[in-house]
Motif scaffolding. Structure first.
Motif, PDB file in Angstrom:
ATOM      1  N   PHE A  61     -32.957 -44.488  11.867  1.00 55.55           N
ATOM      2  CA  PHE A  61     -31.671 -44.107  12.452  1.00 55.55           C
ATOM      3  C   PHE A  61     -30.634 -45.202  12.230  1.00 55.55           C
ATOM      4  O   PHE A  61     -29.489 -44.920  11.862  1.00 55.55           O
ATOM      5  CB  PHE A  61     -31.844 -43.836  13.945  1.00 55.55           C
ATOM      6  CG  PHE A  61     -30.611 -43.289  14.609  1.00 55.55           C
ATOM      7  CD1 PHE A  61     -30.364 -41.924  14.626  1.00 55.55           C
ATOM      8  CD2 PHE A  61     -29.691 -44.135  15.209  1.00 55.55           C
ATOM      9  CE1 PHE A  61     -29.222 -41.416  15.234  1.00 55.55           C
ATOM     10  CE2 PHE A  61     -28.548 -43.635  15.811  1.00 55.55           C
ATOM     11  CZ  PHE A  61     -28.316 -42.274  15.826  1.00 55.55           C
ATOM     12  N   PHE A  62     -31.030 -46.441  12.442  1.00 51.92           N
ATOM     13  CA  PHE A  62     -30.099 -47.552  12.224  1.00 51.92           C
ATOM     14  C   PHE A  62     -29.689 -47.651  10.757  1.00 51.92           C
ATOM     15  O   PHE A  62     -28.522 -47.925  10.438  1.00 51.92           O
ATOM     16  CB  PHE A  62     -30.734 -48.870  12.663  1.00 51.92           C
ATOM     17  CG  PHE A  62     -30.953 -48.972  14.147  1.00 51.92           C
ATOM     18  CD1 PHE A  62     -30.310 -48.120  15.027  1.00 51.92           C
ATOM     19  CD2 PHE A  62     -31.814 -49.922  14.672  1.00 51.92           C
ATOM     20  CE1 PHE A  62     -30.509 -48.198  16.396  1.00 51.92           C
ATOM     21  CE2 PHE A  62     -32.021 -50.008  16.034  1.00 51.92           C
ATOM     22  CZ  PHE A  62     -31.373 -49.152  16.898  1.00 51.92           C
ATOM     23  N   TYR A  63     -30.661 -47.427   9.862  1.00 53.27           N
ATOM     24  CA  TYR A  63     -30.343 -47.485   8.432  1.00 53.27           C
ATOM     25  C   TYR A  63     -29.326 -46.411   8.063  1.00 53.27           C
ATOM     26  O   TYR A  63     -28.335 -46.693   7.363  1.00 53.27           O
ATOM     27  CB  TYR A  63     -31.619 -47.328   7.611  1.00 53.27           C
ATOM     28  CG  TYR A  63     -31.353 -47.082   6.139  1.00 53.27           C
ATOM     29  CD1 TYR A  63     -31.003 -48.132   5.299  1.00 53.27           C
ATOM     30  CD2 TYR A  63     -31.438 -45.795   5.605  1.00 53.27           C
ATOM     31  CE1 TYR A  63     -30.746 -47.904   3.955  1.00 53.27           C
ATOM     32  CE2 TYR A  63     -31.183 -45.564   4.272  1.00 53.27           C
ATOM     33  CZ  TYR A  63     -30.840 -46.622   3.450  1.00 53.27           C
ATOM     34  OH  TYR A  63     -30.569 -46.394   2.120  1.00 53.27           O
ATOM     35  N   CYS A  64     -29.561 -45.187   8.498  1.00 56.01           N
ATOM     36  CA  CYS A  64     -28.639 -44.095   8.158  1.00 56.01           C
ATOM     37  C   CYS A  64     -27.285 -44.299   8.813  1.00 56.01           C
ATOM     38  O   CYS A  64     -26.241 -44.012   8.204  1.00 56.01           O
ATOM     39  CB  CYS A  64     -29.237 -42.754   8.582  1.00 56.01           C
ATOM     40  SG  CYS A  64     -30.749 -42.293   7.703  1.00 56.01           S
ATOM     41  N   TRP A  65     -27.266 -44.771  10.054  1.00 54.13           N
ATOM     42  CA  TRP A  65     -26.004 -44.956  10.761  1.00 54.13           C
ATOM     43  C   TRP A  65     -25.141 -46.014  10.086  1.00 54.13           C
ATOM     44  O   TRP A  65     -23.917 -45.887  10.009  1.00 54.13           O
ATOM     45  CB  TRP A  65     -26.280 -45.345  12.203  1.00 54.13           C
ATOM     46  CG  TRP A  65     -25.060 -45.363  13.074  1.00 54.13           C
ATOM     47  CD1 TRP A  65     -24.165 -46.393  13.239  1.00 54.13           C
ATOM     48  CD2 TRP A  65     -24.572 -44.284  13.885  1.00 54.13           C
ATOM     49  NE1 TRP A  65     -23.175 -46.036  14.100  1.00 54.13           N
ATOM     50  CE2 TRP A  65     -23.392 -44.742  14.524  1.00 54.13           C
ATOM     51  CE3 TRP A  65     -25.028 -42.995  14.145  1.00 54.13           C
ATOM     52  CZ2 TRP A  65     -22.669 -43.945  15.394  1.00 54.13           C
ATOM     53  CZ3 TRP A  65     -24.302 -42.202  15.015  1.00 54.13           C
ATOM     54  CH2 TRP A  65     -23.142 -42.677  15.623  1.00 54.13           C
ATOM     55  N   ASN A  66     -25.776 -47.066   9.587  1.00 51.58           N
ATOM     56  CA  ASN A  66     -25.026 -48.176   8.987  1.00 51.58           C
ATOM     57  C   ASN A  66     -24.902 -48.076   7.467  1.00 51.58           C
ATOM     58  O   ASN A  66     -24.320 -48.974   6.847  1.00 51.58           O
ATOM     59  CB  ASN A  66     -25.693 -49.509   9.336  1.00 51.58           C
ATOM     60  CG  ASN A  66     -25.711 -49.789  10.819  1.00 51.58           C
ATOM     61  OD1 ASN A  66     -24.727 -49.526  11.512  1.00 51.58           O
ATOM     62  ND2 ASN A  66     -26.814 -50.310  11.321  1.00 51.58           N
ATOM     63  N   ASP A  67     -25.444 -47.025   6.878  1.00 52.74           N
ATOM     64  CA  ASP A  67     -25.445 -46.906   5.418  1.00 52.74           C
ATOM     65  C   ASP A  67     -24.020 -46.766   4.888  1.00 52.74           C
ATOM     66  O   ASP A  67     -23.268 -45.870   5.285  1.00 52.74           O
ATOM     67  CB  ASP A  67     -26.284 -45.702   4.998  1.00 52.74           C
ATOM     68  CG  ASP A  67     -26.447 -45.635   3.484  1.00 52.74           C
ATOM     69  OD1 ASP A  67     -26.236 -46.668   2.818  1.00 52.74           O
ATOM     70  OD2 ASP A  67     -26.799 -44.549   2.977  1.00 52.74           O
ATOM     71  N   TYR A  68     -23.668 -47.661   4.009  1.00 50.83           N
ATOM     72  CA  TYR A  68     -22.352 -47.632   3.353  1.00 50.83           C
ATOM     73  C   TYR A  68     -22.480 -47.305   1.865  1.00 50.83           C
ATOM     74  O   TYR A  68     -21.632 -46.610   1.308  1.00 50.83           O
ATOM     75  CB  TYR A  68     -21.669 -48.992   3.529  1.00 50.83           C
ATOM     76  CG  TYR A  68     -20.321 -49.112   2.853  1.00 50.83           C
ATOM     77  CD1 TYR A  68     -19.160 -48.690   3.489  1.00 50.83           C
ATOM     78  CD2 TYR A  68     -20.208 -49.650   1.573  1.00 50.83           C
ATOM     79  CE1 TYR A  68     -17.922 -48.789   2.870  1.00 50.83           C
ATOM     80  CE2 TYR A  68     -18.975 -49.760   0.951  1.00 50.83           C
ATOM     81  CZ  TYR A  68     -17.835 -49.328   1.601  1.00 50.83           C
ATOM     82  OH  TYR A  68     -16.616 -49.433   0.985  1.00 50.83           O
ATOM     83  N   PHE A  69     -23.563 -47.787   1.272  1.00 47.27           N
ATOM     84  CA  PHE A  69     -23.730 -47.636  -0.174  1.00 47.27           C
ATOM     85  C   PHE A  69     -23.912 -46.168  -0.569  1.00 47.27           C
ATOM     86  O   PHE A  69     -23.292 -45.680  -1.521  1.00 47.27           O
ATOM     87  CB  PHE A  69     -24.930 -48.470  -0.636  1.00 47.27           C
ATOM     88  CG  PHE A  69     -25.187 -48.403  -2.104  1.00 47.27           C
ATOM     89  CD1 PHE A  69     -24.335 -49.030  -3.008  1.00 47.27           C
ATOM     90  CD2 PHE A  69     -26.293 -47.725  -2.609  1.00 47.27           C
ATOM     91  CE1 PHE A  69     -24.574 -48.981  -4.367  1.00 47.27           C
ATOM     92  CE2 PHE A  69     -26.543 -47.667  -3.960  1.00 47.27           C
ATOM     93  CZ  PHE A  69     -25.680 -48.293  -4.832  1.00 47.27           C
TER      94      PHE A  69
END
Length: 307
Positions: A233-241
């Protein structure tokens, strides 16, 4: 002994006075408390310094977010007026609520798909004995070491050109239905700690592999599942690339991480609004981690018990 000394040593009624005894006891207690406080500060000084190091940027961002346009980023660090309406102005920004919706869809659906697809694979690698199991585990570990920038070009050509899903978040969500290497490895490490006797007892009672996974393994693996869910969840929420690659040409598919860059460019002189938007983007993950940190820490700790 003089009369004054005798009177000071005895209280009225012939009982010994407590005034002289209470003084040294009080002084000793104060000295002990002071020494305990100094010991606590000495032991926890590094933790206190680290806590302040991480906390002060949030305090600065919060104070700046409620300042007026003229006061933001000046030498006056305390707001002269508390402008709570700055947060309302952020939500009034065109597209901000759409970014919220897209981010929740990306993070929520991606987390569910990752757990559903990774848990059976981890269970097979941890509890099944089959030819090529070690080779499959090595392949999973190799995928963990492969940077996403290496595969982004062929993945983009496939999803955007061949499948026609460019300008959306589906090229990022659909692959999560086929498992995630890090999640598989983390769950597999935890499932190794579950005694095989529980699984064999379920099989003796007539449970198939799927029912054993759902009725026996799944309840016991809740800490690891919670840790994997938070990581994803944290990865998807903060994903910019990812959103930058696939959804940059469609404003309706932007996420908060990518839209925040556009917001900053549009309000580069309004640092109070920029800080308010930044806090609104960070708030959900901070609150989620605050309430789920026990399960998160337990899951991460237990995954390294047995290799």
């Amino acid at each position: 002994m003089t009369l004054s000394q005798t009177l000071s040593a005895e209280a009225p009624g012939g009982r010994p006075g407590r005034g002289s005894a209470r003084g040294p006891v009080t002084a000793a207690a104060r000295t002990a408390r002071r020494r305990a406080l100094l010991n606590w500060v000495a032991v926890h000084s590094l933790a206190v310094a680290a806590g302040l190091f991480f906390l002060l940027p949030f305090v600065f961002a919060f104070l700046t977010s409620v300042m007026s346009d003229g006061q933001a980023l000046t030498s006056d660090y305390w707001p002269t007026s508390w402008n709570w309406g700055n947060y309302g102005k952020v939500f009034d920004t065109p597209g901000f609520l759409t970014w919220w919706r897209n981010t929740l869809l990306y993070a929520g659906l991606g987390t569910v798909l990752t757990i559903v697809s990774s848990l059976p694979v981890a269970y097979a690698l941890a509890k099944f004995r089959f030819r090529g199991r070690n080779l499959a585990l090595m392949a999973v570990i190799a995928m963990m070491m492969l940077p996403p920038q290496v595969t982004i070009i062929p993945m983009y050509l496939f999803w955007a050109k061949q499948m026609g899903l460019g300008g959306s978040l589906w090229p990022l969500i659909i692959p999560m239905a086929f498992g995630d290497a890090f999640s598989i490895f983390l769950l597999r490490q935890f499932l190794l700690t579950i005694p095989r006797e529980y699984i064999e007892a379920a099989r003796i009672d007539g449970c198939g592999e799927l029912r054993t996974l759902l009725r026996v393994v799944l309840p016991m693996a809740k800490p690891a599942i919670a840790a994997v869910a938070l990581f994803q969840f944290f990865y998807c929420w903060n994903d910019y690339f990812g959103p930058q690659i696939y959804a940059s040409n469609n404003h309706d598919a932007w996420t908060l991480s990518y839209g925040l860059e556009s917001f900053k460019g549009a309000h580069h002189t309004n640092w109070n609004l920029t800080m308010a938007a930044t806090l609104l983007v960070m708030a959900p993950v901070i609150v989620l981690f605050f309430f789920a940190q026990k399960a998160f820490i337990e899951g991460v700790t237990l995954t390294g018990v047995k290799g």
